[in-house]
Design a protein around this motif. Structure first.
Motif, PDB file in Angstrom:
ATOM      1  N   HIS A   7       0.832  -1.201   0.000  1.00 26.79           N
ATOM      2  CA  HIS A   7       0.000   0.000   0.000  1.00 26.79           C
ATOM      3  C   HIS A   7       0.874   1.261   0.000  1.00 26.79           C
ATOM      4  O   HIS A   7       0.600   2.215  -0.735  1.00 26.79           O
ATOM      5  CB  HIS A   7      -0.931  -0.004   1.211  1.00 26.79           C
ATOM      6  CG  HIS A   7      -1.821   1.187   1.293  1.00 26.79           C
ATOM      7  ND1 HIS A   7      -2.932   1.343   0.503  1.00 26.79           N
ATOM      8  CD2 HIS A   7      -1.759   2.303   2.068  1.00 26.79           C
ATOM      9  CE1 HIS A   7      -3.516   2.490   0.775  1.00 26.79           C
ATOM     10  NE2 HIS A   7      -2.826   3.105   1.720  1.00 26.79           N
ATOM     11  N   ALA A   8       1.923   1.271   0.814  1.00 27.48           N
ATOM     12  CA  ALA A   8       2.812   2.440   0.882  1.00 27.48           C
ATOM     13  C   ALA A   8       3.489   2.693  -0.462  1.00 27.48           C
ATOM     14  O   ALA A   8       3.615   3.843  -0.892  1.00 27.48           O
ATOM     15  CB  ALA A   8       3.850   2.246   1.985  1.00 27.48           C
TER      16      ALA A   8
ATOM     17  N   SER B 243       2.253   1.823  -3.383  1.00 28.97           N
ATOM     18  CA  SER B 243       1.228   2.259  -4.332  1.00 28.97           C
ATOM     19  C   SER B 243       0.963   3.755  -4.215  1.00 28.97           C
ATOM     20  O   SER B 243       0.593   4.404  -5.191  1.00 28.97           O
ATOM     21  CB  SER B 243      -0.070   1.469  -4.136  1.00 28.97           C
ATOM     22  OG  SER B 243      -0.774   1.917  -2.990  1.00 28.97           O
ATOM     23  N   ARG B 244       1.150   4.330  -3.036  1.00 28.53           N
ATOM     24  CA  ARG B 244       0.949   5.767  -2.835  1.00 28.53           C
ATOM     25  C   ARG B 244       2.009   6.591  -3.572  1.00 28.53           C
ATOM     26  O   ARG B 244       1.842   7.789  -3.760  1.00 28.53           O
ATOM     27  CB  ARG B 244       0.994   6.134  -1.344  1.00 28.53           C
ATOM     28  CG  ARG B 244      -0.074   5.459  -0.529  1.00 28.53           C
ATOM     29  CD  ARG B 244      -1.434   6.004  -0.894  1.00 28.53           C
ATOM     30  NE  ARG B 244      -2.251   4.921  -1.426  1.00 28.53           N
ATOM     31  CZ  ARG B 244      -3.505   5.032  -1.801  1.00 28.53           C
ATOM     32  NH1 ARG B 244      -4.122   6.173  -1.730  1.00 28.53           N
ATOM     33  NH2 ARG B 244      -4.166   4.022  -2.278  1.00 28.53           N
TER      34      ARG B 244
ATOM     35  N   TRP C  53      -5.123  12.832  -6.978  1.00 28.73           N
ATOM     36  CA  TRP C  53      -4.569  12.454  -5.675  1.00 28.73           C
ATOM     37  C   TRP C  53      -5.619  11.746  -4.838  1.00 28.73           C
ATOM     38  O   TRP C  53      -6.564  12.351  -4.381  1.00 28.73           O
ATOM     39  CB  TRP C  53      -4.048  13.684  -4.943  1.00 28.73           C
ATOM     40  CG  TRP C  53      -2.971  14.371  -5.710  1.00 28.73           C
ATOM     41  CD1 TRP C  53      -3.090  15.501  -6.453  1.00 28.73           C
ATOM     42  CD2 TRP C  53      -1.622  13.945  -5.840  1.00 28.73           C
ATOM     43  NE1 TRP C  53      -1.892  15.808  -7.039  1.00 28.73           N
ATOM     44  CE2 TRP C  53      -0.968  14.872  -6.681  1.00 28.73           C
ATOM     45  CE3 TRP C  53      -0.887  12.881  -5.344  1.00 28.73           C
ATOM     46  CZ2 TRP C  53       0.375  14.773  -7.030  1.00 28.73           C
ATOM     47  CZ3 TRP C  53       0.453  12.771  -5.684  1.00 28.73           C
ATOM     48  CH2 TRP C  53       1.076  13.704  -6.512  1.00 28.73           C
TER      49      TRP C  53
ATOM     50  N   ASP D 208      -7.313   9.714  -1.538  1.00 27.40           N
ATOM     51  CA  ASP D 208      -7.189   9.755  -0.084  1.00 27.40           C
ATOM     52  C   ASP D 208      -6.315   8.591   0.353  1.00 27.40           C
ATOM     53  O   ASP D 208      -6.150   7.611  -0.370  1.00 27.40           O
ATOM     54  CB  ASP D 208      -8.566   9.638   0.583  1.00 27.40           C
ATOM     55  CG  ASP D 208      -9.419  10.878   0.363  1.00 27.40           C
ATOM     56  OD1 ASP D 208      -8.837  11.949   0.101  1.00 27.40           O
ATOM     57  OD2 ASP D 208     -10.648  10.758   0.443  1.00 27.40           O
ATOM     58  N   GLU D 209      -5.790   8.692   1.555  1.00 29.96           N
ATOM     59  CA  GLU D 209      -4.863   7.666   2.056  1.00 29.96           C
ATOM     60  C   GLU D 209      -5.505   6.273   2.092  1.00 29.96           C
ATOM     61  O   GLU D 209      -4.874   5.286   1.780  1.00 29.96           O
ATOM     62  CB  GLU D 209      -4.376   8.056   3.456  1.00 29.96           C
ATOM     63  CG  GLU D 209      -3.375   7.103   4.052  1.00 29.96           C
ATOM     64  CD  GLU D 209      -2.101   6.935   3.229  1.00 29.96           C
ATOM     65  OE1 GLU D 209      -1.553   5.822   3.242  1.00 29.96           O
ATOM     66  OE2 GLU D 209      -1.655   7.891   2.583  1.00 29.96           O
TER      67      GLU D 209
ATOM     68  N   LEU E  59      -6.170   3.425  -5.501  1.00 37.43           N
ATOM     69  CA  LEU E  59      -5.764   4.356  -6.549  1.00 37.43           C
ATOM     70  C   LEU E  59      -6.825   4.409  -7.644  1.00 37.43           C
ATOM     71  O   LEU E  59      -7.452   3.394  -7.948  1.00 37.43           O
ATOM     72  CB  LEU E  59      -4.436   3.918  -7.151  1.00 37.43           C
ATOM     73  CG  LEU E  59      -3.204   4.066  -6.267  1.00 37.43           C
ATOM     74  CD1 LEU E  59      -1.984   3.502  -6.972  1.00 37.43           C
ATOM     75  CD2 LEU E  59      -2.961   5.500  -5.878  1.00 37.43           C
TER      76      LEU E  59
ATOM     77  N   THR F   5       5.122  10.920   1.822  1.00 42.46           N
ATOM     78  CA  THR F   5       4.685   9.604   1.347  1.00 42.46           C
ATOM     79  C   THR F   5       5.845   8.614   1.406  1.00 42.46           C
ATOM     80  O   THR F   5       5.669   7.451   1.791  1.00 42.46           O
ATOM     81  CB  THR F   5       4.138   9.707  -0.092  1.00 42.46           C
ATOM     82  OG1 THR F   5       3.110  10.705  -0.113  1.00 42.46           O
ATOM     83  CG2 THR F   5       3.564   8.389  -0.563  1.00 42.46           C
TER      84      THR F   5
END
Length: 198
Positions: free
Chosen positions: A66-67, A69-70, A89, A91-92, A96, A156
């Motif tokens: 997940h990290a 992918s951000r 962009w 949200d956390e 995506l 990020t």
């Protein structure tokens, strides 16, 4: 889940609880859900750093996926693959947007003193072929930076670095080998009498 190891290398002394070492990550690569990392470790702030290159046999934890992918929107902007749109962009917590589906961040390389980053990734092309992408080095301290989202990229990336460090200390996907053959238990053992022989 296994507990996180406080020190990557062997602990000094017998039966002593070691303090957490200082890890400085230099390069990260994820392939087939396995982490390969180059980093230095110091047992104390004044100790000399020891260099390591490590490939984890376990699959990475979903938090690390997940990290990474951000970082995809940053890779797309830095390599000029996509133009920014109003819904660019996420949200956390949310996934995506669909426009990022062909892209993945497969790793990154940190600059000296972690003062910048080079993102590495891929774009799956229409015919199934893969285009390897390497973003230009982005400094975090450059006052004349042409990239307007340097602060967001740094924040990020800090999350991704924390997940990589957790992986180095033992955080990974739970994996348990299933038995090839089910082991008999008392509940499923049936005794079949055999006829007496004459």
């Amino acid at each position: 889940m296994s507990s996180l190891l406080p020190v990557v290398g062997p602990a000094s002394g017998h039966d002593q609880e070691a303090a957490a070492s200082i890890i400085t990550i230099q390069k990260v690569k994820v392939k087939d859900l396995q982490l390969t990392c180059e980093f230095t470790e110091q047992r104390t702030p004044d100790a000399p750093p020891r260099a390591f290159a490590l490939t984890c046999a376990e699959q990475i934890h979903p938090d690390l996926s997940h990290a990474l992918s951000r970082l995809v929107p940053h890779l797309c902007l830095l390599t000029e693959q996509l133009a920014e749109t109003p819904d660019f962009w996420p949200d956390e917590a949310e996934e995506l947007p669909a426009l990022f589906e062909p892209f993945t961040v497969t790793g990154f390389s940190m600059g000296k003193h972690q003062g910048g980053v080079t993102l590495i990734g891929q774009r799956e092309l229409t015919g199934g072929r893969v285009l390897n992408l390497t973003a230009p080095y982005q400094s975090f301290d450059d006052e004349r930076a042409s990239y307007p989202y340097t602060g967001l990229l740094e924040a990020t990336l800090a999350t991704a670095l924390a997940e990589v460090e957790a992986a180095l200390r033992g955080k990974c996907t739970e994996y348990r080998q299933l038995d090839l053959f089910e082991q008999p238990t008392a509940a499923n053992i049936h005794v079949v009498p055999t006829p007496p022989q004459a």
